[in-house]
Design a protein around this motif. Structure first.
Motif, short mmCIF file in Angstrom:
data_model
loop_
_atom_site.label_atom_id
_atom_site.label_comp_id
_atom_site.label_asym_id
_atom_site.label_seq_id
_atom_site.Cartn_x
_atom_site.Cartn_y
_atom_site.Cartn_z
N ALA A 91 0.82 -1.22 0.00
CA ALA A 91 0.00 0.00 0.00
C ALA A 91 0.85 1.26 0.00
O ALA A 91 0.42 2.30 -0.53
CB ALA A 91 -0.94 0.00 1.20
N THR A 92 2.05 1.21 0.55
CA THR A 92 2.93 2.38 0.56
C THR A 92 3.93 2.36 -0.58
O THR A 92 4.22 3.40 -1.17
CB THR A 92 3.67 2.49 1.90
N PRO B 220 1.25 1.73 -4.34
CA PRO B 220 -0.15 2.07 -4.05
C PRO B 220 -1.09 1.85 -5.23
O PRO B 220 -2.26 1.50 -5.04
CB PRO B 220 -0.09 3.55 -3.66
N THR B 221 -0.60 2.04 -6.45
CA THR B 221 -1.47 1.83 -7.62
C THR B 221 -1.87 0.36 -7.73
O THR B 221 -3.06 0.03 -7.89
CB THR B 221 -0.77 2.27 -8.90
#
Length: 508
Positions: free
Chosen positions: A311-312, A315-316
């Motif tokens: 997610a970090t 993120p896409t």
């Protein structure tokens, strides 16, 4: 910038740039303060493959790296068809282009001491992928260039469809015929730069926007330009197979950070293959294609620590997985190859000039000699930005053309795009053979002759693939698995339309 200006502003000394991805925007900026009309089918920032680019920009920025190493990796990936002088020149331009973007306030990712964070992708010998927002590089670079264009008074933006290129009496390009809201508009120009992107949407499985059907290639072909190496279509090996069209992409950088390709039992797909999961894209795409042909489902395994930080860091991809109901920390991601990038295109020289006077091409629509038979990951944004100033410099020496000649108004035939996409997917895909390619030529020829641009571009790809009786890079012939002596394929529209007899009805 005047996005709603009347079309009378296009004077013979103005340059027209068609396309508003990174290639078109960078070229328009490099042409300043010369007046430029930027013709785009969608409002700025929309409808371009640039905004979907996840990986980054390849540039030799690390202390252990050098442009010569970057060029060597580019040549190795290009399977004998990349031109050494082009690879060296583009690689040498890389660091300066990154600094140019930094000067435009591009928000590149940094490490804890403030240096550029460099990622690793397949077939690169060093960590040299400059990224922004983790896997949001394309979108953030596009936004950076859009802001710069919006602040440049010499650039006017026109939202319209480019339909024809106009010539003067001597055969030089003299402008563009566009269409907006059903109205036909003539724009005179000193020179025209095609920056229209690729052809991925000619395939049923693609990571490209739906508008990527090779419109710029059709414009160039109908204007008499030579097209080169059109058979080389790169299939990204890890499109996320969840039934979407276009297919969401799982960036190659995931494998650079430790993700692995596995089957349903968790066994590695790339075991025993040179380069493993970081082999060149064509090798990985064929391995997945062949596994799936045997009935094996293939997954990208990011489970564990990589999935936890997706997610970090990515993120896409994390958002795409969430939309599909996939938790990459605990579930492997189903993947398959999909049409992603076109290495062939309008043949241009070191200044981006085509074989037609006054016509230039930049970015994916161009065949510059950089990518050869197989593009090295993250070299596409680099190539577009490198050629933009070279094109701008060359246009300074282009003479003002004579008055544009009339273009006959011809009705545009309806395009059966779903059928074209199926033909390309089934017959001109990851693995090809003579029978399938000949069938594609027969079925596409009638529609191409009738004026269908999508069929025309597909026909040139299929014809070029049929003529290349070998396997090289992204072009793999199951009936010709060995390599022949190195050569480019080059053709014109007239040669393609006269090369094959039509013995089947269109889309029969």
């Amino acid at each position: 910038m005047n996005a709603h200006a009347p079309f009378s502003f296009a004077t013979p000394d103005r340059v027209i740039v068609i396309g508003a991805g990174v290639a078109g925007l960078a070229t328009a900026l490099r042409l300043a303060p010369r007046p430029v009309t930027l013709v785009t089918a969608s409002p700025l920032g929309l409808g371009t493959a640039t905004g979907w680019a996840q990986g980054g920009i390849a540039a030799a920025m690390g202390e252990d790296d050098a442009p010569a190493l970057h060029a060597a990796d580019t040549l190795a990936a290009g399977a004998g068809l990349s031109e050494p002088e082009v690879a060296e020149r583009v690689a040498a331009a890389g660091p300066g282009l990154i600094e140019w973007l930094v000067g435009l306030n591009a928000p590149f990712d940094r490490d804890t001491v403030g240096a550029l964070a460099l990622g690793l992708e397949a077939a690169h010998s060093r960590r040299r992928i400059v990224r922004a927002g983790g896997d949001s590089t394309g979108r953030l670079v596009l936004e950076t260039l859009v802001r710069a264009v919006s602040a440049t008074p010499s650039i006017d933006v026109v939202v319209a469809q480019a339909r024809h290129l106009m010539h003067d009496r001597q055969g030089a390009i003299a402008g563009v015929v566009c269409e907006r809201g059903g109205t036909r508009l003539r724009l005179a120009a000193r020179a025209v730069v095609l920056a229209t992107g690729g052809i991925g949407a000619l395939y049923a499985s693609t990571t490209n926007p739906r508008g990527a059907t090779g419109a710029g290639l059709a414009l160039a072909a109908r204007a008499g330009a030579s097209l080169r190496d059109m058979e080389f279509v790169q299939f990204h090996p890890t499109a996320i197979a969840v039934g979407a069209d276009p297919m969401p992409l799982a960036t190659e950088a995931l494998r650079g950070e430790g993700a692995r390709l596995v089957n349903g039992l968790g066994a590695p797909i790339m075991a025993g293959i040179t380069g493993g999961d970081l082999a060149p894209r064509d090798v990985v795409a064929r391995a997945i294609f062949q596994a799936q042909a045997r009935g094996t489902q293939v997954f990208l395994d990011c489970r564990g620590a990589l999935g936890a930080r997706m997610a970090t860091r990515f993120p896409t991809v994390a958002g795409l997985c969430a939309t599909a109901g996939i938790d990459p920390q605990h579930e492997a991601i189903p993947v398959r190859p999909a049409a992603h990038y076109h290495m062939g295109g309008v043949r241009v020289d070191g200044s981006g000039a085509s074989t037609v006077p006054g016509l230039f091409a930049c970015g994916e629509v161009a065949s510059t000699g950089l990518h050869g038979a197989n593009r090295l990951a993250s070299n596409s944004l680099l190539e577009a930005m490198a050629f933009a100033p070279w094109i701008a410099e060359a246009i300074e020496a282009v003479p003002v053309p004579g008055a544009a000649q009339a273009v006959p108004e011809q009705p545009r035939p309806a395009s059966d795009l779903p059928t074209i996409r199926a033909i390309m997917e089934q017959r001109v895909g990851v693995v090809r053979d003579a029978d399938g390619l000949a069938e594609a030529v027969r079925r596409l020829m009638p529609a191409a002759e009738a004026g269908c641009d999508a069929a025309l571009v597909g026909l040139v790809v299929a014809t070029s693939a049929l003529s290349r009786r070998e396997s090289r890079g992204a072009h793999w012939r199951s009936d010709c698995p060995d390599q022949a002596p190195v050569r480019h394929t080059e053709t014109t529209l007239a040669e393609v339309l006269s090369s094959s007899a039509v013995d089947a009805p269109a889309f029969a």
